[in-house]
Scaffold this active site. Sequence first.
Site, PDB file in Angstrom:
ATOM      1  N   ASP A  16      -2.894  -7.538  -1.768  1.00 26.34           N
ATOM      2  CA  ASP A  16      -3.611  -6.641  -0.859  1.00 26.34           C
ATOM      3  C   ASP A  16      -5.085  -7.035  -0.725  1.00 26.34           C
ATOM      4  O   ASP A  16      -5.783  -6.529   0.148  1.00 26.34           O
ATOM      5  CB  ASP A  16      -3.479  -5.197  -1.356  1.00 26.34           C
ATOM      6  CG  ASP A  16      -3.806  -4.172  -0.280  1.00 26.34           C
ATOM      7  OD1 ASP A  16      -3.947  -4.572   0.896  1.00 26.34           O
ATOM      8  OD2 ASP A  16      -3.907  -2.984  -0.625  1.00 26.34           O
ATOM      9  N   ASP A  31      -7.778  -2.921  10.546  1.00 24.12           N
ATOM     10  CA  ASP A  31      -8.257  -3.961   9.635  1.00 24.12           C
ATOM     11  C   ASP A  31      -8.723  -5.222  10.388  1.00 24.12           C
ATOM     12  O   ASP A  31      -9.138  -6.191   9.772  1.00 24.12           O
ATOM     13  CB  ASP A  31      -7.170  -4.296   8.606  1.00 24.12           C
ATOM     14  CG  ASP A  31      -7.721  -4.723   7.261  1.00 24.12           C
ATOM     15  OD1 ASP A  31      -8.921  -4.477   7.017  1.00 24.12           O
ATOM     16  OD2 ASP A  31      -6.968  -5.318   6.472  1.00 24.12           O
ATOM     17  N   LYS A  36       0.835  -1.191   0.000  1.00 28.43           N
ATOM     18  CA  LYS A  36       0.000   0.000   0.000  1.00 28.43           C
ATOM     19  C   LYS A  36       0.877   1.251   0.000  1.00 28.43           C
ATOM     20  O   LYS A  36       2.016   1.197   0.474  1.00 28.43           O
ATOM     21  CB  LYS A  36      -0.862   0.025   1.278  1.00 28.43           C
ATOM     22  CG  LYS A  36      -2.009  -0.958   1.303  1.00 28.43           C
ATOM     23  CD  LYS A  36      -2.848  -0.778   2.556  1.00 28.43           C
ATOM     24  CE  LYS A  36      -3.981  -1.782   2.631  1.00 28.43           C
ATOM     25  NZ  LYS A  36      -4.972  -1.607   1.541  1.00 28.43           N
ATOM     26  N   ARG A  75     -10.379 -11.429   1.805  1.00 29.39           N
ATOM     27  CA  ARG A  75     -11.203 -12.516   1.277  1.00 29.39           C
ATOM     28  C   ARG A  75     -10.475 -13.849   1.363  1.00 29.39           C
ATOM     29  O   ARG A  75     -11.104 -14.901   1.438  1.00 29.39           O
ATOM     30  CB  ARG A  75     -11.652 -12.166  -0.150  1.00 29.39           C
ATOM     31  CG  ARG A  75     -10.538 -11.964  -1.123  1.00 29.39           C
ATOM     32  CD  ARG A  75     -10.958 -11.161  -2.352  1.00 29.39           C
ATOM     33  NE  ARG A  75     -10.944  -9.712  -2.112  1.00 29.39           N
ATOM     34  CZ  ARG A  75     -11.272  -8.806  -3.025  1.00 29.39           C
ATOM     35  NH1 ARG A  75     -11.651  -9.179  -4.234  1.00 29.39           N
ATOM     36  NH2 ARG A  75     -11.228  -7.523  -2.723  1.00 29.39           N
ATOM     37  N   GLU A 110      -6.331  -9.477   0.670  1.00 31.68           N
ATOM     38  CA  GLU A 110      -6.055 -10.598   1.572  1.00 31.68           C
ATOM     39  C   GLU A 110      -7.235 -10.951   2.468  1.00 31.68           C
ATOM     40  O   GLU A 110      -7.340 -12.073   2.943  1.00 31.68           O
ATOM     41  CB  GLU A 110      -4.838 -10.264   2.447  1.00 31.68           C
ATOM     42  CG  GLU A 110      -5.135  -9.459   3.729  1.00 31.68           C
ATOM     43  CD  GLU A 110      -5.738  -8.079   3.482  1.00 31.68           C
ATOM     44  OE1 GLU A 110      -5.526  -7.554   2.369  1.00 31.68           O
ATOM     45  OE2 GLU A 110      -6.422  -7.544   4.372  1.00 31.68           O
TER      46      GLU A 110
END
Length: 500
Positions: free
Chosen positions: A350, A291, A280, A354, A352
């Site tokens: 990124d 997150d 990112k 799911r 990740e």
Amino acid sequence: MNCTLLTGDLANHATPCLVLGVFAQEPLTGAAAAMDRASSGQLAALWQKGDLSGDAGRTLLLYALPGVAAERILLIDFGKSAECTRAKYRKTLTAAIAALQQLHAGAAVLALPEQLPEGLDLYAAVRDVVTLAAAGTYRYTRTKTDKKAPKMPLTALALWLAADAEMRSAELALTHGTALAAGTQLAKELGNLPGNICTPTYLAEQALALAEQFAALTVDVLDAAAMAELGMNALLSVARGSRQPPKLIVLNYRGGAADAKPVVLVGKGLTFDAGGISLKPANEMDEMKYDMSGGASVLGVMQVACALQLPLNLIGVVPSSENLPDGDANKPGDVVTSMSGQTIEVLNTDAEGRLILCDALTYCQRFDPEVVIDVATLTGACVIALGKHATGLFSPDDALAAELLAAGDRAGDRAWRMPLWEDYQQQIDTNFADMANVGGREGGAITAACFLARFTKTYRWAHLDIAGVAWLSGKEKGSTGRPVGLLTQFLLNHCANGAG
Ligand code: BES
Ligand code: MN
Ligand code: ZN
């Protein structure tokens, strides 16, 4: 914050501060009218000077009103009664709590305006007072040496009610609100903790600590070896880039009949998301400590269910990992085999969330669930679509979607439904695996949900994308504890419908 209820003679009730909710442009009614009579018309006389102008949230502080035992009176303007919506009502209460925090009062009595906003019953009004008072007095201090507390923070709030007849529903609202406030606070605190403290191991420890508190709750923590045994290669592929061992935290609350199918909540517990090899940008990357907010909200809701001893069976599943770049991390183009047997091409490391969720969702099949709801800070695209006000709701099940939307409305923690049509599925087709983990920029929140839908075919399922609502940025940076309110309301409704 200790909230209580109070009835009876308000004028003779000694308190450091009496907060009177009023509609400033209208004649005094209810408690305010009673205080005016007690002060032989002095309140109305001050009133007529017009210092409160009808702007919701404005306050006016009065000292030593004759005939009234309270040391101070804080008038709080709810605006015009005809225009007082639920949102305005909540905003005004928040302003009242903030004003109280500035005083040297410490404790207060609050009398709401006699007339509540349209569609807001006493139960919801009281619950809002309890949860907003808790929200307004919550402060993050864990990693600050200068704790800078208000000189005399508000620690006790008594809510005055006009009639004993109102007590029953108010007491229920107080009980529910107190538990909900504590669960929300747990979610906030975990969210606000930095990634170097709140690791997957730390989250697992917090879950175990919850199980220590409540006899009806047991917690199992699966480590990498146990996950490998189950074939959770999608989840493990994300964790490979990190020195922190991943955890699959499984919480089991049994409050319902032995044979009642459980409600299962799955929360994304990514304790820091740097993006992995698909790194990112540096700007605001610190916010990716949030997150794990989905996982934190699941812990919060589990705590609420335990505290209220809700008559249902509830399981929480929190897949937890970091997502960092490393020589052993996922690389774009890598193909992993999920626990379901379906293969996934990791086109963007990124995406990740799911990857860890899909294995957790497959794992849920063993519970023979009544319903599975996953909660995740899944996509920036959801923030673009809905902003920070609404959770994105995705479900192939119209009845379940309606229940969740209604719960969000009732709790003042709203969601908005997004499509989950087959049409979008082709965006995650690829030549090299059963599916890709990304589907391009268009409809990014939807294709993420489409990905999850491929792992949830055997049970009723809904997905909540909380990327926009889980925390605030800028000067107000901090966790919101959402959607603990929505989910708690969903469970309360579920129990009330006799489905527990
Ligand atoms: N945790 C992020 C989603 C996110 C981003 C939440 C910003 C809140 C604010 C997630 O893991 C992610 O990085 N998603 C990617 C997916 C993309 C690569 C398809 C995103 O949204 O950019
Ligand atoms: Mn990511
Ligand atoms: Zn993420």
